[in-house]
Design a protein around this motif. Structure first.
Motif, PDB file in Angstrom:
ATOM      1  N   LYS A   3      58.954  80.652  35.538  1.00 41.82           N
ATOM      2  CA  LYS A   3      59.171  81.529  36.696  1.00 41.82           C
ATOM      3  C   LYS A   3      57.862  82.280  36.967  1.00 41.82           C
ATOM      4  N   PHE A   5      55.702  85.006  38.641  1.00 38.95           N
ATOM      5  CA  PHE A   5      55.695  86.335  39.283  1.00 38.95           C
ATOM      6  C   PHE A   5      54.262  86.894  39.255  1.00 38.95           C
ATOM      7  N   ASN A   7      51.380  89.783  39.025  1.00 45.25           N
ATOM      8  CA  ASN A   7      50.993  91.097  38.554  1.00 45.25           C
ATOM      9  C   ASN A   7      50.338  91.836  39.722  1.00 45.25           C
ATOM     10  N   ALA A  16      56.049  83.488  32.949  1.00 52.54           N
ATOM     11  CA  ALA A  16      56.912  83.895  31.854  1.00 52.54           C
ATOM     12  C   ALA A  16      56.782  82.928  30.704  1.00 52.54           C
ATOM     13  N   HIS A  42      57.972  95.613  30.298  1.00 54.80           N
ATOM     14  CA  HIS A  42      58.152  94.963  31.594  1.00 54.80           C
ATOM     15  C   HIS A  42      58.498  93.457  31.434  1.00 54.80           C
ATOM     16  N   ILE A  43      57.794  92.823  30.505  1.00 56.04           N
ATOM     17  CA  ILE A  43      58.039  91.379  30.243  1.00 56.04           C
ATOM     18  C   ILE A  43      59.428  91.154  29.668  1.00 56.04           C
ATOM     19  N   LYS A  45      62.078  92.903  30.163  1.00 63.94           N
ATOM     20  CA  LYS A  45      63.020  93.062  31.259  1.00 63.94           C
ATOM     21  C   LYS A  45      63.109  91.761  32.074  1.00 63.94           C
ATOM     22  N   GLU A  46      61.927  91.213  32.303  1.00 60.16           N
ATOM     23  CA  GLU A  46      61.881  89.958  33.082  1.00 60.16           C
ATOM     24  C   GLU A  46      62.663  88.854  32.374  1.00 60.16           C
ATOM     25  N   ARG A  47      62.519  88.826  31.042  1.00 61.31           N
ATOM     26  CA  ARG A  47      63.203  87.793  30.266  1.00 61.31           C
ATOM     27  C   ARG A  47      64.714  87.956  30.345  1.00 61.31           C
ATOM     28  N   HIS A  49      66.371  89.299  32.699  1.00 65.58           N
ATOM     29  CA  HIS A  49      66.780  88.867  34.044  1.00 65.58           C
ATOM     30  C   HIS A  49      66.902  87.347  34.112  1.00 65.58           C
ATOM     31  N   LEU A  50      65.915  86.712  33.520  1.00 65.31           N
ATOM     32  CA  LEU A  50      65.907  85.233  33.523  1.00 65.31           C
ATOM     33  C   LEU A  50      67.138  84.671  32.815  1.00 65.31           C
TER      34      LEU A  50
END
Lengths: 584, 94
Positions: A3, A5, A7, A16, A42-43, A45-47, A49-50
């Motif tokens: 995914k 995204f 910066n 990711a 932050h990373i 959180k992204e995980r 979400h994924l």
């Protein structure tokens, strides 16, 4: 799943999972490493979400599928195998005759068996009470010796109920298929029979699994009503003439379809595995029409005459001296049947009518042995005949086709032919001269004539000559008014102990009807028939047995086969006027 | 937020299990019904087959001949004769 995204702060593309790459790379990317260490929450959180979106996607699929199954249960694809195996269709097709009359079908029955009985003696006693055919002691021995014993095949519903109530707990029932031959003995040699679990053992039954016919029902060329009359009349003939055996065949001369084929003694395929002794079984299952190879006697003279006329070695106006001596051994002259010699020279038609051996020997000598052999080969008499069933015989050909062989073969001795191939050969002679291939499958009278073996004019001459045999000669008892039957009789000595004479004879009649445009060929033969003075049968020659039997059969089957009846029609030599009729 | 997500996930799981149970029960039920129907069809087809076979056996030429011979005096049946059949040619009709 990369995914992508961005910066936003540094305008650098971070993918990711890139942070994991640092463990595998030998050369560390200092720039990415510093980013990961600075932005780890932050990373994470992204995980999450994924992972969340992945779960939601997968479970949405599950929910959708479950809902559709709940709402539309009829859409369940595929039926469980357990249900498929219980389908009601028989694994072997039904067999019908040419008019769609059922000949063979399959029914589901049950087989009762017993496994590991606790008390064999008590079990045998209880079983004996419901299946009285069992010998109690024998059953006890079997039960003690084996862990699995079959009690009965094809048990009825009543027997099933009785066995269930007998108190034997170890009994098992297995559904099995069974073939039923609805007409019992009729056409049994053609249809054949099957053993346990529908395994075909002879006839058409044996060929089914090896052919492409397994998927659909089969229509044979046999007409069961004609078959009945053929078998019935031959059976009556065997009784009346006290013959050892007999056979008959009816063939369509255009399509080659075998309308009826009888070989007696015969058998009932429903009980062949149970009720026949070894000798009876061997004799009854032998198909004389297709497996046998016999010297059929003077009926072979049709071939000799056809061969000579086709070769143009003779014509119908030639004459032959019936009194001359033709040497077949050191000091032996060939004899005519009953020493019946014509006082004056006779033409080929008269030769056939008088069934003169001497005449035929002279004709064969004119044509020559190599042409004789090749003609018989062409007519299919020397082939190892191919038919749709496995039980086919082969001709008995002399080791050396000598001049003597040529002479004896010309009048029907010294060469054993398969009756089916002989009847096909005669069909090819009378149908205009075209070779036919016999078949057991219904072709709806389709024209299957192959290449020509004799000219049309020769075929017409032969039909004329054969008509004279029935009108004025030994075939008179087969002359049925309205059909102008054509044919030829034959009486051959049966060889035994290396010689002829003293072992009885084989009689035969081969004919065709209606004579003016033959549609069917019939061949009837008896083995060792005897005279029956009390019943008006004065002698044992074919005139007295095979001829009248063939006549009776034609009278019965011609109306069934829709053969045109016309008392005024005759077999005429319309085109070829070279023949002087007054010589007859 | 995360808690809500976890609970909803659990709920989804439970509802899925329940619905799967219902569906599997329904499938089993339908299969049983199908088996029963198949058995009935099989029984009926077998019966029909037996009746058909019985009819063919009863009307076989050999049996008809025996019956015909038995009642010859009253029925006076005899095989069809060629002269009793009229053949009409197509040309005659035209």
């Amino acid at each position: 799943m990369g995914k992508i995204f961005k910066n936003k702060l540094k305008k650098t593309k971070i993918i990711a999972g890139d942070d994991l790459g640092v463990f595998f790379k030998s050369e560390k990317n200092s720039h990415q490493e510093s980013y990961v260490s600075r932005n780890s929450p932050h990373i994470s959180k992204e995980r999450i979400h994924l992972a969340k979106f992945s779960f939601i996607f997968i479970f949405s699929l599950f929910i959708l599928k479950s809902t559709s199954l709940a709402l539309f249960p009829g859409d369940i694809r595929g039926i469980p195998r357990s249900i498929v195996s219980k389908t009601v269709k028989s694994p072997v097709p039904e067999i019908f005759d040419r008019n769609n009359k059922l000949l063979v079908t399959s029914v589901r029955t049950k087989r009762a068996s017993i496994r590991n009985p606790v008390n064999p003696i008590e079990t045998a006693r209880l079983i004996k009470a419901v299946l009285p055919l069992w010998d109690e002691e024998r059953l006890v021995k079997k039960l003690e010796k084996r862990s699995y014993v079959e009690l009965a095949d094809d048990i009825s519903d009543v027997e099933h109920y009785d066995i269930l109530n007998s108190g034997v707990a170890e009994v098992e029932f297995h559904p099995v298929w069974r073939r039923i031959y609805t007409n019992k003995e009729l056409a049994s040699h053609v249809i054949g029979y099957s053993g346990r679990d529908l395994v075909g053992l002879s006839g058409i039954e044996k060929t089914i699994p090896k052919s492409k016919l397994l998927q659909k029902d089969i229509n044979l060329s046999i007409d069961i009503t004609v078959q009945f009359h053929l078998e019935d009349e031959i059976k009556k003939g065997i009784d009346l003439y006290n013959a050892d055996s007999g056979f008959g065949i009816v063939i369509d001369v255009i399509s080659g379809e075998i309308i009826a084929s009888a070989s007696l003694p015969t058998f009932d395929p429903n009980i062949i595995n149970k009720n026949y002794s070894k000798d009876e079984f061997k004799k009854a299952t032998f198909n004389q029409v297709m497996q046998g190879s016999y010297e059929l006697g003077s009926v072979m003279k049709i071939m000799t005459l056809a061969m000579a006329l086709e070769d143009k070695s003779i014509n119908l106006n030639d004459t032959f001296d019936d009194t001359i001596c033709i040497k077949i051994a050191a000091n032996r002259c060939l004899k005519n049947y009953n020493n019946d010699n014509a006082s004056k020279p006779i033409n080929p038609v008269e030769c056939l009518v008088r069934s003169s051996n001497r005449c035929m020997a002279q004709i064969a000598q004119i044509v020559g042995r190599s042409k004789q052999k090749s003609f018989l080969q062409e007519a299919g008499l020397l082939d190892e005949y191919f038919l749709e069933i496995f039980e086919t015989g082969s001709p008995l050909i002399p080791e050396k086709w000598s001049d003597n062989s040529m002479i004896t073969i010309s009048f029907g001795q010294g060469l054993g032919v398969v009756p089916l191939s002989f009847a096909s050969g005669v069909a090819s002679i009378v149908n205009g001269g075209y070779r036919i291939k016999p078949t057991l499958y219904s072709l709806n009278k389709r024209d299957q004539r192959g290449h020509s073996i004799i000219r049309e004019e020769v075929s017409e001459k032969l039909r004329y000559a054969m008509r004279q045999v029935v009108k004025n000669g030994s075939g008179a008892q087969a002359d049925i008014p309205g059909y102008a039957v054509i044919g030829k009789t034959g009486t051959a000595d049966i060889p035994c102990n290396g010689s002829y004479g003293g072992c009885g004879n084989r009689t035969a009649f081969v004919g065709a009807f209606p004579g003016w445009e033959p549609q069917y060929v019939i061949l009837v033969s008896f083995e060792r028939p005897k005279a029956n003075i009390n019943k008006g049968v004065k002698r044992n020659s074919s005139y007295w047995n095979a001829g009248p039997t063939a006549g009776n059969i034609i009278r019965l089957i011609a109306p069934i086969l829709n053969v045109e009846y016309d008392e005024k029609k005759e077999v005429e030599l319309s085109t070829y006027s070279e023949f002087k009729k007054e010589t007859l | 937020m995360f808690k809500v997500f976890v609970y909803s996930l659990l709920l989804t799981f439970i509802s899925l299990i329940v619905s799967n149970q219902i569906i599997s029960h329904e499938i089993k039920n339908q299969t049983r019904k199908l088996n029963n129907i198949n058995a009935v069809i099989q029984h009926e087809e077998n019966k029909e087959n037996l009746l058909k076979t019985d009819w063919v056996v009863r009307t076989s030429p050999a049996r008809l001949k025996i019956l015909s011979d038995k009642h010859r005096s009253t029925l006076k049946l005899s095989p069809a004769k060629g002269k009793n059949i009229k053949f009409i040619k197509l040309e005659e009709i035209r």
